[in-house]
Scaffold this motif. Structure first.
Motif, PDB file in Angstrom:
ATOM      1  N   LEU A 724      -0.776  -6.533  28.064  1.00  0.00           N
ATOM      2  CA  LEU A 724      -1.337  -6.074  29.554  1.00  0.00           C
ATOM      3  C   LEU A 724      -0.322  -7.232  30.385  1.00  0.00           C
ATOM      4  O   LEU A 724      -0.118  -8.543  30.065  1.00  0.00           O
ATOM      5  CB  LEU A 724      -2.591  -6.288  29.838  1.00  0.00           C
ATOM      6  N   ARG A 725      -0.196  -6.989  31.748  1.00  0.00           N
ATOM      7  CA  ARG A 725       0.406  -7.929  32.701  1.00  0.00           C
ATOM      8  C   ARG A 725      -0.336  -7.691  33.936  1.00  0.00           C
ATOM      9  O   ARG A 725      -0.933  -6.783  34.294  1.00  0.00           O
ATOM     10  CB  ARG A 725       1.899  -7.650  32.763  1.00  0.00           C
ATOM     11  N   PHE A 726      -0.191  -8.850  34.675  1.00  0.00           N
ATOM     12  CA  PHE A 726      -0.667  -8.869  36.215  1.00  0.00           C
ATOM     13  C   PHE A 726       0.431  -9.145  36.958  1.00  0.00           C
ATOM     14  O   PHE A 726       1.443  -9.630  36.871  1.00  0.00           O
ATOM     15  CB  PHE A 726      -2.062  -9.675  36.281  1.00  0.00           C
ATOM     16  N   ASP A 727       0.030  -8.609  38.266  1.00  0.00           N
ATOM     17  CA  ASP A 727       0.791  -9.043  39.592  1.00  0.00           C
ATOM     18  C   ASP A 727       0.050  -8.928  40.778  1.00  0.00           C
ATOM     19  O   ASP A 727      -0.878  -8.159  40.640  1.00  0.00           O
ATOM     20  CB  ASP A 727       2.355  -7.979  39.758  1.00  0.00           C
ATOM     21  N   VAL A 728       0.654  -9.781  41.876  1.00  0.00           N
ATOM     22  CA  VAL A 728      -0.050  -9.977  43.121  1.00  0.00           C
ATOM     23  C   VAL A 728       0.835  -9.308  44.186  1.00  0.00           C
ATOM     24  O   VAL A 728       1.854  -9.721  44.202  1.00  0.00           O
ATOM     25  CB  VAL A 728      -0.513 -11.411  43.320  1.00  0.00           C
ATOM     26  N   ARG A 729       0.024  -8.823  44.964  1.00  0.00           N
ATOM     27  CA  ARG A 729       0.828  -8.191  46.399  1.00  0.00           C
ATOM     28  C   ARG A 729       1.273  -9.398  47.085  1.00  0.00           C
ATOM     29  O   ARG A 729       0.738 -10.319  47.165  1.00  0.00           O
ATOM     30  CB  ARG A 729      -0.319  -7.310  47.092  1.00  0.00           C
ATOM     31  N   ARG A 730       2.706  -9.159  47.459  1.00  0.00           N
ATOM     32  CA  ARG A 730       3.185 -10.061  48.211  1.00  0.00           C
ATOM     33  C   ARG A 730       2.762  -9.925  49.801  1.00  0.00           C
ATOM     34  O   ARG A 730       2.317  -8.709  50.154  1.00  0.00           O
ATOM     35  CB  ARG A 730       4.770  -9.833  48.076  1.00  0.00           C
ATOM     36  N   SER A 731       2.907 -11.043  50.484  1.00  0.00           N
ATOM     37  CA  SER A 731       2.352 -10.936  51.757  1.00  0.00           C
ATOM     38  C   SER A 731       3.099 -10.151  52.711  1.00  0.00           C
ATOM     39  O   SER A 731       2.842  -9.766  53.785  1.00  0.00           O
ATOM     40  CB  SER A 731       2.525 -12.442  52.428  1.00  0.00           C
ATOM     41  N   THR A 732       4.397  -9.885  52.301  1.00  0.00           N
ATOM     42  CA  THR A 732       5.375  -9.023  53.169  1.00  0.00           C
ATOM     43  C   THR A 732       5.101  -7.495  52.728  1.00  0.00           C
ATOM     44  O   THR A 732       5.675  -6.710  53.482  1.00  0.00           O
ATOM     45  CB  THR A 732       6.560  -9.375  53.040  1.00  0.00           C
ATOM     46  N   GLU A 733       4.216  -7.210  51.865  1.00  0.00           N
ATOM     47  CA  GLU A 733       4.305  -5.809  51.211  1.00  0.00           C
ATOM     48  C   GLU A 733       2.874  -5.213  51.881  1.00  0.00           C
ATOM     49  O   GLU A 733       1.805  -5.725  51.989  1.00  0.00           O
ATOM     50  CB  GLU A 733       4.186  -5.640  49.590  1.00  0.00           C
TER      51      GLU A 733
END
Length: 847
Positions: A724-733
């Motif tokens: 499994l992997r995680f990612d975080v929404r960027r402030s510009t998205e």
């Protein structure tokens, strides 16, 4: 930092994150920066010095008592600019009979950078030393090289000291304001009557003074029981106080005391200890057995909870090692427990399984996996509903041959490590001549947490870090699902050691890796990062000529003892086994605090609570690449875990905990689903903070099912069932753009979506945080930026489930735990309350 007196927020809806980021230190390059206006800078420091003197005199007029023989003066704090060191020798001139004297130095974090703070006692009549130098600095400020620039260019502020400025242990260990605790009070040696004056002070304020004192060349150490507010009065009454620490030294002396004296200490602790109830969580010691009759253990371990893998061995401890581990697993720091006062309420119990036969017999290495499975079965049959953690200090020898092995050979699974992984994943196993056989498809409810020692180095050397880096973690410490524990040390003084150790030195400096601890630096890139965390494992002493090494008691860890050869009940222990037992103490207390947490979540919280010491941070600060950072992570793990951080949030340190189940693959071996967590986020508070720096940390923990056959470790033969992997929404998205960046199915047909890496925004980055089944990383940026990042995704990557449809367990789901924390150094900020209100947690909480 606010007090950590709030519970973590367990997010029940399908998404929960709490960000957390460890501050990083940046060192300004040479030449040293020059204050923008040296004249203004010098005048401001002069004004600050005058104000400190005024406040100090006013405070002195209100002091509650006077002790004869003291010298009146001020305790001042000199703080450096961020990233700079103070000119300490110039703060301690040692000129004349009476002069300013440097008392203590520590480091604190300011806006993500370390600053140095020096506490100096300035006797009355000697303040002119600093005033004169400031006047000369200001008078020559227009010159390129003003007088005393080396001293004054480095000083950012001068202020009157408070009690915390004399604290030289980690700042987060400073006692709470209302906590009545024992302190190590370090006195400067001046005339031989320092202890007498402290005794007079303690008597007048009704404080308890320990009966022991330790006198060194220029310091005398005493134990004092007091609240911070009480002890703070000493700064206006005594000139003797040099620094304060958490008590640790005197407790180790107990190991050398007579059986009669030890029995008295043990009895007083046993008398004021309340054991946990029978239904409390347990730390199961899988070792050489436990001496159940020990006065500090007997109320916390029932005879029915003591087992042996072979009944002929008996259940009692005839070796001693298991009892040593039991004391640490039950009390954590026995020395601190003994030297404390008041009632001690335990929150967990003990269980014991004898994994090893009485000496001189040994188990064949190839049976360790089966014997471990048997050990698990014994305790679970006896108490099937009890929540527990398994603590295993035993490892198999892993000697490195001359010339080493191919890098890919290190870290590979064995039958023993695979058995640990299978048991952790809820599987039952059997060992046959053909190898390890899985007997069932596993049970989510039967997941287990194993705390496993990393193993100890085989050769003692002065260059202990190099030795540790070339000696890989021992079997089964490479297990993916285990929390593998290495050792570091805070024990860096031989002042209390016997005279035989005069002129000897400690091998490891304070806060560094213990000389006994192994690492995974030599592992191949695809294998897990081990150890996950490190805890106290003691230090090693080196003779003056460098040819001898020894382990004096003062450098080791106090614990319980089996009275085999003598009647003493306390001894010392060390190495990664001692560290692992202390990790069991933390894990058991987390289970007691949060009964609904999964083993995967407990592991995540321990790692998430860990921080690197200043000594470790210096190594990371010097690393020029992310690859170098990962190599250091393979030495230190994520640092030293802390029970308070693992169990409590603060108003300015929010921790979100999510437990969820994902279905990685479909029946045709294709990716099946991605989870999107729209987190309860303190958006308004973050937006108001605007440009303030803030720290986010994310930890993802899950258990894989192992495939231990050695067939290339790729695709269908890969070791893990899934990743499994995680990612975080960027402030510009936007959220939709975030989805499209990660998920092809979120895009319209033929739609192309540019993908830009955000690796530079993370300490390790998405390409470096992929090893094993536990992934952690942190981010630092502005609060305004973080306010727009409250969406997090969890998605699958390949494993053997994807390639082997008949054994794919995706339909029943794969559990995972997500811990997200946000922490801000800004004062007076409340991140916790708005999120608690959003998820329905009462805000008026008693702590």
């Amino acid at each position: 930092m606010a007090r950590r007196d709030r519970p973590h927020i367990l997010v029940r809806r399908p998404a929960s994150v709490e960000p957390y980021q460890v501050p990083r230190r940046r060192i300004d390059p040479k030449p040293l920066p020059i204050p923008a206006d040296r004249g203004t800078h010098g005048s401001a420091l002069t004004s600050a010095l005058d104000e400190a003197q005024r406040r100090g005199m006013s405070r002195r007029d209100q002091r509650p008592t006077i002790v004869a023989g003291t010298v009146d003066g001020l305790y001042l704090v000199f703080e450096s600019f961020p990233g700079l060191h103070l000119a300490l020798e110039r703060l301690d001139p040692r000129q004349g009979k009476r002069h300013p004297e440097l008392m203590a130095v520590n480091e604190v974090v300011r806006d993500g950078r370390l600053v140095e703070r020096a506490t100096v006692f300035v006797p009355d009549g000697t303040l002119g030393y600093f005033l004169k130098r400031l006047d000369q600095y200001v008078a020559t400020a227009s010159q390129d090289n003003p007088r005393h620039r080396e001293l004054i260019d480095r000083i950012r502020t001068i202020s009157l000291a408070s009690l915390s400025e004399l604290w030289t242990d980690p700042p987060d260990e400073f006692p709470g304001q209302e906590a009545c605790v024992w302190w190590e009070v370090w006195l400067r040696n001046r005339d031989g009557r320092e202890v007498d004056r402290l005794q007079v002070f303690a008597t007048k304020l009704g404080l308890q003074l320990g009966h022991q004192s330790l006198r060194f060349a220029d310091r005398t150490v005493c134990l004092v029981e007091a609240r911070p507010s009480q002890l703070a009065l000493a700064l206006d009454v005594l000139d003797d106080v040099a620094e304060l620490r958490r008590p640790r030294g005197p407790a180790e002396i107990l190991a050398d005391e007579s059986a009669v004296d030890q029995a008295a200490w043990v009895e007083q602790l046993a008398t004021r200890t309340l054991p946990a109830n029978d239904d409390a969580p347990a730390a199961c010691i899988v070792d050489t057995g436990v001496h159940q009759a020990h006065p500090l253990l007997e109320a916390s371990i029932n005879p029915s909870d003591c087992h042996a893998c072979d009944p002929a061995w008996g259940v009692d401890d005839r070796n001693g090692h298991g009892t040593e581990m039991a004391g640490l697993a039950l009390y954590g720091d026995i020395g601190a427990a003994i030297t404390s006062a008041g009632q001690l309420r335990l929150r967990h119990r003990l269980e014991s399984v004898k994994l090893l036969p009485p000496p001189p017999n040994t188990n064949p290495r190839e049976l360790y996996g089966a014997i471990t499975a048997m050990a698990v079965s014994l305790v679970e049959i006896q108490a099937p509903t009890r929540r527990r953690v398994f603590s295993i200090a035993t490892t198999a020898d892993c000697q490195v041959p001359a010339g080493g092995l191919p890098r890919r050979a290190y870290g590979q699974p064995t039958s023993w490590s695979a058995a640990i992984d299978a048991l952790a994943a809820g599987l039952s196993i059997a060992t046959t001549d053909e190898g390890t056989v899985f007997l069932d498809e596993g049970d989510q409810a039967a997941r287990r947490l194993f705390l496993q020692a990393a193993g100890n180095v085989s050769v003692r050397e002065a260059d202990h870090l190099t030795r540790s880096d070339v000696e890989p973690v021992e079997d089964p410490g490479q297990a993916w699902n285990a929390l593998t524990v290495g050792a570091y040390t805070e024990r860096d003084s031989l002042a209390q050691a016997p005279a035989d150790y005069d002129d000897w030195t400690c091998v490891a400096p304070r806060g560094e890796l213990s000389p006994f601890s192994r690492t995974s630096v030599a592992f191949g890139r695809g294998w897990p990062i081990k150890p996950d965390v490190v805890l106290e494992g003691g230090n090693l002493a080196r003779s003056p000529d460098g040819t001898q090494f020894d382990t004096p008691d003062v450098l080791q860890v106090l614990t319980t003892k089996v009275p085999l050869r003598d009647a003493r009940l306390l001894t010392v222990t060390r190495e990664t086994s001692a560290a692992t037992a202390q990790a069991a103490y933390i894990a058991s207390n987390i289970l007691a605090e949060y009964p609904s947490l999964w083993p995967e979540t407990v592991r995540a919280l321990i790692v998430h609570s860990a921080e690197w010491t200043p000594a470790m941070r210096r190594q990371f600060d010097a690393a020029r690449t992310r690859t170098a950072r990962v190599a250091l992570q393979r030495r230190y793990g994520m640092g030293v875990p802390d029970l308070v951080r693992a169990t409590r949030s603060a108003t300015d340190a929010l921790v979100l905990v999510v437990q969820d189940v994902i279905h990685p693959f479909d029946g045709d071996g294709r990716m099946r689903e991605m989870h999107l967590h729209d987190l309860p986020w303190p958006t308004e508070v973050l937006a108001e903070l605007g440009p303030a720096q803030i720290h986010l940390r994310v930890t993802l923990s899950y258990f894989i099912e192992p495939n231990p056959g050695r067939r290339g470790w790729t695709r269908r033969y890969s070791y893990p069932s899934h990743g499994l992997r995680f990612d975080v929404r960027r402030s510009t998205e936007s959220t939709d753009e975030f989805r499209k960046r990660l998920n092809q199915k979120a895009r319209d047909e033929e739609e192309r979506f540019p993908s830009r890496s955000d690796a530079d925004e993370w300490f390790f980055g998405p390409e470096q945080r992929v090893a094993g089944s536990l992934h952690t990383d942190f981010w630092t940026g502005t609060a305004a930026d973080l306010a727009r990042r409250g969406v997090l995704a969890v998605f699958p990557v390949a494993g053997w489930w994807k390639e082997r449809k008949g054994r794919d367990h995706s339909d029943r789901g794969a559990r995972y735990a997500l811990v997200v924390s946000i922490e801000t150094p800004a004062e007076g900020v409340d991140l916790w309350t708005p999120v608690a209100q959003e998820v329905g947690i009462p805000v008026d909480i008693e702590t």
